[in-house]
Each structure stands twice: as C-alpha cells, then as structure tokens.
Design a protein around this motif. Sequence first.
Motif, PDB file in Angstrom:
ATOM      1  N   ASP A 155       0.830  -1.204   0.000  1.00  0.00           N
ATOM      2  CA  ASP A 155       0.000   0.000   0.000  1.00  0.00           C
ATOM      3  C   ASP A 155       0.867   1.258   0.000  1.00  0.00           C
ATOM      4  O   ASP A 155       0.616   2.197  -0.763  1.00  0.00           O
ATOM      5  N   ILE A 156       1.872   1.260   0.870  1.00  0.00           N
ATOM      6  CA  ILE A 156       2.769   2.418   0.963  1.00  0.00           C
ATOM      7  C   ILE A 156       3.460   2.653  -0.376  1.00  0.00           C
ATOM      8  O   ILE A 156       3.509   3.784  -0.876  1.00  0.00           O
ATOM      9  N   GLU A 157       3.974   1.591  -0.970  1.00  0.00           N
ATOM     10  CA  GLU A 157       4.678   1.728  -2.256  1.00  0.00           C
ATOM     11  C   GLU A 157       3.747   2.301  -3.323  1.00  0.00           C
ATOM     12  O   GLU A 157       4.137   3.169  -4.102  1.00  0.00           O
ATOM     13  N   GLN A 158       2.500   1.853  -3.363  1.00  0.00           N
ATOM     14  CA  GLN A 158       1.564   2.362  -4.367  1.00  0.00           C
ATOM     15  C   GLN A 158       1.224   3.833  -4.102  1.00  0.00           C
ATOM     16  O   GLN A 158       1.112   4.624  -5.040  1.00  0.00           O
ATOM     17  N   MET A 159       1.104   4.221  -2.837  1.00  0.00           N
ATOM     18  CA  MET A 159       0.842   5.635  -2.528  1.00  0.00           C
ATOM     19  C   MET A 159       2.044   6.494  -2.911  1.00  0.00           C
ATOM     20  O   MET A 159       1.869   7.579  -3.475  1.00  0.00           O
ATOM     21  N   VAL A 160       3.255   6.025  -2.616  1.00  0.00           N
ATOM     22  CA  VAL A 160       4.470   6.778  -2.980  1.00  0.00           C
ATOM     23  C   VAL A 160       4.543   6.930  -4.493  1.00  0.00           C
ATOM     24  O   VAL A 160       4.732   8.041  -5.010  1.00  0.00           O
ATOM     25  N   GLN A 161       4.388   5.833  -5.228  1.00  0.00           N
ATOM     26  CA  GLN A 161       4.461   5.901  -6.691  1.00  0.00           C
ATOM     27  C   GLN A 161       3.360   6.785  -7.266  1.00  0.00           C
ATOM     28  O   GLN A 161       3.600   7.560  -8.192  1.00  0.00           O
ATOM     29  N   GLY A 162       2.160   6.695  -6.706  1.00  0.00           N
ATOM     30  CA  GLY A 162       1.051   7.521  -7.172  1.00  0.00           C
ATOM     31  C   GLY A 162       1.310   8.997  -6.964  1.00  0.00           C
ATOM     32  O   GLY A 162       1.049   9.820  -7.851  1.00  0.00           O
ATOM     33  N   LYS A 163       1.846   9.343  -5.807  1.00  0.00           N
ATOM     34  CA  LYS A 163       2.124  10.754  -5.532  1.00  0.00           C
ATOM     35  C   LYS A 163       3.276  11.247  -6.404  1.00  0.00           C
ATOM     36  O   LYS A 163       3.223  12.359  -6.924  1.00  0.00           O
ATOM     37  N   PHE A 164       4.307  10.418  -6.602  1.00  0.00           N
ATOM     38  CA  PHE A 164       5.416  10.799  -7.482  1.00  0.00           C
ATOM     39  C   PHE A 164       4.908  11.025  -8.907  1.00  0.00           C
ATOM     40  O   PHE A 164       5.288  11.995  -9.565  1.00  0.00           O
ATOM     41  N   THR A 165       4.049  10.142  -9.398  1.00  0.00           N
ATOM     42  CA  THR A 165       3.485  10.280 -10.749  1.00  0.00           C
ATOM     43  C   THR A 165       2.647  11.544 -10.848  1.00  0.00           C
ATOM     44  O   THR A 165       2.742  12.295 -11.826  1.00  0.00           O
ATOM     45  N   ASP A 166       1.835  11.805  -9.832  1.00  0.00           N
ATOM     46  CA  ASP A 166       1.006  13.007  -9.782  1.00  0.00           C
ATOM     47  C   ASP A 166       1.880  14.263  -9.868  1.00  0.00           C
ATOM     48  O   ASP A 166       1.596  15.186 -10.631  1.00  0.00           O
ATOM     49  N   PHE A 167       2.980  14.289  -9.112  1.00  0.00           N
ATOM     50  CA  PHE A 167       3.869  15.461  -9.118  1.00  0.00           C
ATOM     51  C   PHE A 167       4.599  15.592 -10.453  1.00  0.00           C
ATOM     52  O   PHE A 167       4.843  16.706 -10.909  1.00  0.00           O
ATOM     53  N   ALA A 168       4.948  14.471 -11.086  1.00  0.00           N
ATOM     54  CA  ALA A 168       5.628  14.525 -12.386  1.00  0.00           C
ATOM     55  C   ALA A 168       4.715  15.150 -13.455  1.00  0.00           C
ATOM     56  O   ALA A 168       5.197  15.876 -14.326  1.00  0.00           O
ATOM     57  N   LYS A 169       3.429  14.916 -13.364  1.00  0.00           N
ATOM     58  CA  LYS A 169       2.461  15.497 -14.306  1.00  0.00           C
ATOM     59  C   LYS A 169       2.365  17.003 -14.148  1.00  0.00           C
ATOM     60  O   LYS A 169       1.998  17.711 -15.076  1.00  0.00           O
ATOM     61  N   ARG A 170       2.677  17.511 -12.957  1.00  0.00           N
ATOM     62  CA  ARG A 170       2.576  18.933 -12.690  1.00  0.00           C
ATOM     63  C   ARG A 170       3.749  19.732 -13.258  1.00  0.00           C
ATOM     64  O   ARG A 170       3.660  20.934 -13.378  1.00  0.00           O
ATOM     65  N   SER A 171       4.867  19.062 -13.556  1.00  0.00           N
ATOM     66  CA  SER A 171       6.029  19.805 -14.040  1.00  0.00           C
ATOM     67  C   SER A 171       6.014  20.018 -15.521  1.00  0.00           C
ATOM     68  O   SER A 171       5.444  19.430 -16.305  1.00  0.00           O
TER      69      SER A 171
END
Length: 171
Positions: A155-171
């Motif tokens: 669960d933690i790994e999926q939340m970390v990856q999801g948040k990283f992906t979300d932030f990458a879309k913002r740049s």
Amino acid sequence: MNQTIVKNWNARVKTTDTVYHLGDIALYFTHPAGISNQAVYDVLKSLNGHLVLIKGNHDSRAFFKYLNNHNFMVGGKPKFEFHDVGVLIKFNHRQYYMTHYPMMMGIVKQIINLHGHIHHYSVNIKEDINVGVDTPETDYLDYKIPFGTPFSEKDIEQMVQGKFTDFAKRS
C-alpha cells in the motif's frame, strides 16, 4: 468504531508482524486518567502484532509509561516499543522516516516521510505521505482499504508511486 478497527486490523496483521503507529493512539480522556489508560490498553492488547508507537501531540508521557508498565511479550518481543519523535527504517530500497508530524526533509530526496497528524489533508511535497486513518493519500491506491486497517508495504509503495506520478504530471 473500536470493534471495526480491531476486526480490520487483525484481518491483515499477523501476531508476528510489526506495525508502526504514528501517534495520536486514542483520544479518550477521563478523570482519573487510569480509567481511560486501561480502556485504551484493552483495545491495544487485542490488536495483533508488535506495535512501535511514535508519540503524537495527543499522547501523554504518562500514557506511554502506563503502557510500558503493562507491556508483555509477543513472539519474544515486547508488545509495545516507544519513540518520542520518529523511526528511520529501510524497505523496498527506500528509506522511510516515520513521524507523527509531517517533516520537511529539504534536499534529502531519498527519504520518504510517512506521517499522520494532519488528518484529511495532504502535504504538497511528493516525499511526504500522510498515512493516518483518514488520509486522502489513499486516492493513489487502485483498491479500497477497510477503515482501521494498517497500511502494508505494498500500500505504501503504491501511494508513494502515485504521488510521485502526480507530481511529475505537474512539471
């Protein structure tokens, strides 16, 4: 509520597992305090696993002392372990600093801060993951977690990856 948490917790956690609880263990205040301490202790001792307890702003030193005085062994380890500020651990080739309060880690991008404290909010920093029972970060999961269920490494790994992906879309 307590029975739901115990049921969902014990459905996921084995007696040999270690669970990190990141503060604000319970909000139940009575006079004398021993009554609420005993009630919370009764719930905690019914939870499976070895509990690493990190002190939150609603957890008193007296409560931690009460738990320590009533500590018992589970699988060769004390049921409760106590930390005032946080714990740094490694898994899945990452370092995780587990704290109650969100920590601003600065340029140390290889450390993920798992925290609670802020309830229904998320810190706008990709390395900070709110893992409280009422976190919005579960939106990064592609499945539902029953209320009161501790998060697994997956669960933690999926939340970390999801948040990283979300932030990458913002740049």
